[in-house]
Design an enzyme around this catalytic site. Structure first.
Site, short mmCIF file in Angstrom:
data_model
loop_
_atom_site.label_atom_id
_atom_site.label_comp_id
_atom_site.label_asym_id
_atom_site.label_seq_id
_atom_site.Cartn_x
_atom_site.Cartn_y
_atom_site.Cartn_z
N GLU A 49 65.93 38.47 46.58
CA GLU A 49 65.33 39.81 46.51
C GLU A 49 64.67 40.19 47.84
O GLU A 49 64.63 39.41 48.79
CB GLU A 49 64.35 39.86 45.33
CG GLU A 49 65.10 39.63 44.01
CD GLU A 49 64.23 39.73 42.78
OE1 GLU A 49 62.99 39.76 42.89
OE2 GLU A 49 64.82 39.78 41.68
N ALA A 51 61.49 43.05 49.59
CA ALA A 51 60.39 43.97 49.35
C ALA A 51 60.88 45.42 49.27
O ALA A 51 60.29 46.25 48.59
CB ALA A 51 59.33 43.83 50.45
N GLU A 60 75.85 36.36 42.15
CA GLU A 60 77.32 36.39 42.23
C GLU A 60 77.76 36.78 43.65
O GLU A 60 78.75 36.24 44.17
CB GLU A 60 77.88 37.40 41.23
CG GLU A 60 77.63 37.05 39.77
CD GLU A 60 76.32 37.64 39.24
OE1 GLU A 60 75.34 37.76 40.00
OE2 GLU A 60 76.28 37.95 38.04
N CYS A 91 76.06 42.32 36.66
CA CYS A 91 75.84 43.77 36.74
C CYS A 91 77.17 44.46 37.06
O CYS A 91 78.16 43.80 37.43
CB CYS A 91 74.79 44.10 37.79
SG CYS A 91 75.36 43.91 39.50
#
Ligand code: THU
Length: 137
Positions: A49, A51, A60, A91
């Site tokens: 991830e 910020a 994936e 997703c």
């Protein structure tokens, strides 16, 4: 244990190891993915991830990038592991990423901490999909 059980177990262990390295301080939802090529090589990835939230990358996508770096171009099967009660299915964007390198019959296994919870084919998760062959005149 059958050969199939053993190879699925290997994929599960690779994804679980990757999940442990996930960088998910914002969602706190760690994901791991591991894929197998037709030749048997395994590549894995974790979510990373950022910020600036939309810049985060899915597990994936990491596994597919590792596969490409390894010189491979086909996904025979892929396993995704996430925590929580629900199925950690890829997703929409990752379904398309997998679609680039896999047949519609390729299994996508969804696991939780204890093992595989469900298995789908890519065709089930992304029906009537658009792919590289559509760009050929
Ligand atoms: N995520 C994945 O990495 N793969 C999936 O299949 C579902 C979601 C990540 C994206 C984000 O870092 C976190 O899980 C919460 O959505």
């Amino acid at each position: 244990m059958s050969k199939n059980d053993k190879s699925l177990r290997e994929l599960f262990e690779a994804a679980k190891t990757a999940q442990a390295n996930a960088y998910a301080p914002y969602s706190r939802f760690r994901v791991g993915a591991a894929l197998r090529t037709p030749g048997g090589a395994i590549f894995s990835g974790c979510n990373v991830e950022n910020a600036a939230y939309p810049q985060g990358a899915c597990a994936e996508a990491g596994a597919i990038a590792a596969m490409a770096l390894g010189g491979e171009r086909r996904i025979a099967e892929i396993l995704v592991i996430g925590d929580g009660e629900g199925l950690c299915t890829p997703c929409g964007g990752c379904r398309q990423r997998i679609r680039e390198f896999a047949d519609a019959t390729a299994p996508i296994h969804i696991a939780g901490p204890g093992g595989v919870r469900a298995s789908f084919t890519l065709g089930e998760l992304l029906p009537h999909s658009f792919g590289p062959e559509h760009l050929k005149a």
